[in-house]
Design a protein around this motif. Structure first.
Motif, PDB file in Angstrom:
ATOM      1  N   UNK A 134      -5.642 -19.370  26.928  1.00 13.60           N
ATOM      2  CA  UNK A 134      -6.503 -18.447  27.661  1.00 13.60           C
ATOM      3  C   UNK A 134      -6.947 -17.287  26.775  1.00 13.60           C
ATOM      4  N   UNK A 135      -6.013 -16.791  25.958  1.00  6.75           N
ATOM      5  CA  UNK A 135      -6.344 -15.704  25.045  1.00  6.75           C
ATOM      6  C   UNK A 135      -7.364 -16.150  24.007  1.00  6.75           C
ATOM      7  N   UNK A 136      -7.175 -17.380  23.493  1.00 10.60           N
ATOM      8  CA  UNK A 136      -8.107 -17.915  22.496  1.00 10.60           C
ATOM      9  C   UNK A 136      -9.505 -18.082  23.090  1.00 10.60           C
ATOM     10  N   UNK A 137      -9.570 -18.583  24.316  1.00 16.27           N
ATOM     11  CA  UNK A 137     -10.866 -18.767  24.977  1.00 16.27           C
ATOM     12  C   UNK A 137     -11.543 -17.418  25.213  1.00 16.27           C
ATOM     13  N   UNK A 138     -10.754 -16.434  25.658  1.00 15.30           N
ATOM     14  CA  UNK A 138     -11.306 -15.099  25.907  1.00 15.30           C
ATOM     15  C   UNK A 138     -11.825 -14.477  24.613  1.00 15.30           C
ATOM     16  N   UNK A 139     -11.066 -14.657  23.518  1.00 11.84           N
ATOM     17  CA  UNK A 139     -11.478 -14.112  22.223  1.00 11.84           C
ATOM     18  C   UNK A 139     -12.772 -14.758  21.744  1.00 11.84           C
ATOM     19  N   UNK A 140     -12.848 -16.087  21.898  1.00 15.97           N
ATOM     20  CA  UNK A 140     -14.058 -16.801  21.487  1.00 15.97           C
ATOM     21  C   UNK A 140     -15.257 -16.367  22.327  1.00 15.97           C
ATOM     22  N   UNK A 141     -15.036 -16.210  23.626  1.00 15.42           N
ATOM     23  CA  UNK A 141     -16.115 -15.786  24.513  1.00 15.42           C
ATOM     24  C   UNK A 141     -16.624 -14.406  24.126  1.00 15.42           C
ATOM     25  N   UNK A 142     -15.700 -13.486  23.843  1.00 16.04           N
ATOM     26  CA  UNK A 142     -16.090 -12.142  23.427  1.00 16.04           C
ATOM     27  C   UNK A 142     -16.905 -12.192  22.144  1.00 16.04           C
TER      28      UNK A 142
END
Length: 207
Positions: free
Chosen positions: A31-39
């Motif tokens: 979830x953190x990786x997805x959020x970072x990529x989205x940002x």
């Protein structure tokens, strides 16, 4: 009746518990990786859009594309990109100063090179710190030229200011600073390659 331990049951329960325990951090990490990529993608998109704003302003003023600058009135046709705006300043503490600058060759060149440099830097994702400094200075001068705090112009007519402080110049300045702060040039840009260049790594302000 005697009760017997069933090691298979304990083992199964242990494995299920272990799987649940190990799955939770994995899910959190994903979830953190997805959020970072989205940002990263959001900031990259914002960078490109902002870059296009500056680059289009340069192109329109340089070639008279018929939007803010009429056809045949571009810089290459002998028009001045600063005369109309600075000459029309009718409010604020630098009104007379801006009138003196309006149409000056040095002001035209500085303004147009600023638009071009900031636009290209944002599009390419390089030199975002320098672009943020230059862009913030430009936006500050334009903010002073329009002087949002004033309710009336120097001739007494209404200024039509919609806000006594925050306007689009301030928003652009904050966006530029934010893009530089998060290193938005690494996604959909040349930021990583730029940062590895020897002269850039020795002069961090060029990043």
């Amino acid at each position: 009746m005697a009760l017997h331990d069933h090691p298979q049951r304990h083992l199964g329960m242990g494995l299920r518990s272990l799987r649940r325990t190990s799955a939770a951090p994995a899910s959190a990490g994903e979830a953190t990786a997805v959020a970072t990529a989205t940002q990263a993608y959001v900031f990259a998109g914002l960078r490109l859009l902002t870059g296009f704003v500056f680059l289009w302003a340069f192109l329109d003023k340089a070639f008279g594309l018929g939007y803010a600058t009429g056809s045949g009135k571009g810089w290459i046709d002998g028009g001045s990109p600063t005369k109309g705006f600075l000459g029309g300043v009718a409010v604020g503490p630098m009104e007379s100063t801006f009138h003196a600058w309006a149409g000056a060759a040095w002001a035209d060149w500085l303004f147009m090179l600023g638009l071009l440099g900031i636009g290209l830097a944002l599009i390419a994702g390089i030199g975002l710190r320098f672009a943020a400094i230059a862009g913030t200075a430009m936006m500050a001068l334009m903010w002073i030229a329009e002087w949002p705090p004033a309710k009336h112009l120097s001739d007494g007519s209404a200024s039509m200011s919609t806000n006594p402080f925050a306007d689009y110049h301030l928003v652009y300045a904050v966006v530029l600073i934010g893009l530089a702060a998060v290193g938005a040039g690494a996604t959909w840009g040349l930021g990583r390659a730029w940062a590895r260049l020897p002269f850039v790594s020795r002069n961090r302000w060029l990043m």
